[in-house]
Write an enzyme that holds these catalytic residues in place. Structure first.
Site, PDB file in Angstrom:
ATOM      1  N   THR A 129       0.814  -1.217   0.000  1.00  0.00           N
ATOM      2  CA  THR A 129       0.000   0.000   0.000  1.00  0.00           C
ATOM      3  C   THR A 129       0.843   1.259   0.000  1.00  0.00           C
ATOM      4  O   THR A 129       0.478   2.254  -0.639  1.00  0.00           O
ATOM      5  CB  THR A 129      -0.931  -0.003   1.232  1.00  0.00           C
ATOM      6  OG1 THR A 129      -1.842  -1.102   1.128  1.00  0.00           O
ATOM      7  CG2 THR A 129      -1.732   1.288   1.323  1.00  0.00           C
ATOM      8  N   SER A 131       1.270  -7.471  -1.289  1.00  0.00           N
ATOM      9  CA  SER A 131       1.759  -8.424  -0.292  1.00  0.00           C
ATOM     10  C   SER A 131       0.919  -9.700  -0.238  1.00  0.00           C
ATOM     11  O   SER A 131       1.377 -10.726   0.277  1.00  0.00           O
ATOM     12  CB  SER A 131       1.829  -7.778   1.098  1.00  0.00           C
ATOM     13  OG  SER A 131       0.545  -7.560   1.638  1.00  0.00           O
ATOM     14  N   THR A 166       0.981  -4.617   4.251  1.00  0.00           N
ATOM     15  CA  THR A 166       0.672  -5.015   5.627  1.00  0.00           C
ATOM     16  C   THR A 166      -0.031  -6.361   5.740  1.00  0.00           C
ATOM     17  O   THR A 166       0.016  -6.995   6.791  1.00  0.00           O
ATOM     18  CB  THR A 166      -0.206  -3.950   6.306  1.00  0.00           C
ATOM     19  OG1 THR A 166      -1.446  -3.823   5.588  1.00  0.00           O
ATOM     20  CG2 THR A 166       0.500  -2.605   6.352  1.00  0.00           C
ATOM     21  N   ASP A 167      -0.687  -6.839   4.674  1.00  0.00           N
ATOM     22  CA  ASP A 167      -1.508  -8.040   4.803  1.00  0.00           C
ATOM     23  C   ASP A 167      -0.701  -9.275   5.180  1.00  0.00           C
ATOM     24  O   ASP A 167      -1.186 -10.137   5.928  1.00  0.00           O
ATOM     25  CB  ASP A 167      -2.293  -8.293   3.513  1.00  0.00           C
ATOM     26  CG  ASP A 167      -3.469  -7.345   3.357  1.00  0.00           C
ATOM     27  OD1 ASP A 167      -3.835  -6.690   4.352  1.00  0.00           O
ATOM     28  OD2 ASP A 167      -4.020  -7.254   2.248  1.00  0.00           O
TER      29      ASP A 167
END
EC number: 3.5.1.1
Length: 292
Positions: free
Chosen positions: A12, A54, A83-84
């Protein structure tokens, strides 16, 4: 003058709006680094091409990052990442780079650069942490520097999205480790799960992390115990962790867990599922390479 490497994988932090939603965009992170990095810092960027959401990050990418870090002759490495799957990559790099003598700092954001969110502050914190900071693998996020092993993404949209479950440190001395081409997964035991379904999943795997109940229990179905016993007997490596975020497993505490240990399932203790998966993967990779 400090020299750092930035491995830009995607995520992101380096995305821009597209017709189907946010997607990786080249050049955004590089421009932000140029604006945020102090003059006394030399920054070299290694960007994945193409950049990767990710959700698509996996063991081959962990190996690629590990190799880039191991080859770097500067003062530290910053890794931008979505972040995932940050908790998986944090666990992977913490284990694969255990004992490293320089800081390796992961960084991501919940909002892309240039959109008035958390990206600039997270990147600035990561730049600060990687310049002569403490050796090891870290996450710079929401004003905090956290150990990258044991990360839990506990919120899907808020800026303060991560917390840490403390983990036992992986031993040094430093020797980069790599993830072999294996079939592993995290499987969650749930009430009513058919033994035949578990058997079918395990039949396709070289190993699995089982998320079991509480301090280490499972359903009392004899067929389920038989599935686990048969899987271990054929060489499928199994490791159990708790579905609870903290507290870990206590082997022998409950009769309802005896079938796990009798079948030969390994005890992951207080490991998060991500850490357990990474450690199992590396152990099997070492065995395959003749280092087990």
């Amino acid at each position: 003058m400090a020299r750092i490497l930035v491995v830009h994988t995607g995520g992101t932090i380096g995305m821009a709006p597209g017709p189907e939603g946010l997607r990786p965009a080249a050049g955004l992170v590089e421009a932000a680094l140029q604006a945020l990095a102090p003059e006394a810092l030399t920054v070299e960027v290694l960007a994945f091409d193409p950049l990767v959401d990710s959700a698509d990050i996996g063991p081959a990418d962990w190996n690629r990052i590990t190799d880039a870090v191991a080859d770097w002759q500067g003062d530290g490495v910053l890794v931008t990442h979505g972040t995932d799957t940050m908790a998986f990559t944090g666990a992977a790099l913490s284990a694969a780079l255990a004992g490293i003598a320089m800081p390796v700092v992961l960084c991501g954001s919940m909002t892309p650069l240039g959109m008035g969110g958390d990206a600039e502050a997270n990147l600035a914190l990561a730049l600060q942490a990687v310049q002569g900071g403490q050796a090891g693998v870290w996450l710079a996020f929401a004003g905090r520097l956290m150990p990258a092993s044991g990360l839990v993404k506990h919120h899907a949209s808020e800026a303060d999205a991560f917390r840490v479950v403390p983990q036992q440190s992986d031993p040094g001395p430093f020797r980069p480790r790599h993830f072999a081409d294996l079939r592993l997964a995290i499987l969650t035991l749930t009430p009513g799960l058919p033994a035949s379904a578990l058997a079918a999943m395990l039949a396709e795997l070289d190993g699995a992390v089982l998320r079991v109940f509480g301090a280490g229990t499972m359903m009392g179905d004899p067929a389920m115990a038989a599935v686990l016993t048969a899987a271990v007997a054929r060489g499928c490596a199994l490791r159990a962790v708790s579905q609870c975020e903290a507290g870990g497993l206590a082997e022998g505490a409950y009769a309802a867990g005896e079938a796990l240990w009798r079948a030969g399932v390994g005890n992951g203790g207080a490991e998060t599922a991500e850490v357990a998966l990474v450690r199992l993967w590396l152990a099997l990779s070492d065995q395959r390479a003749g280092r087990g």
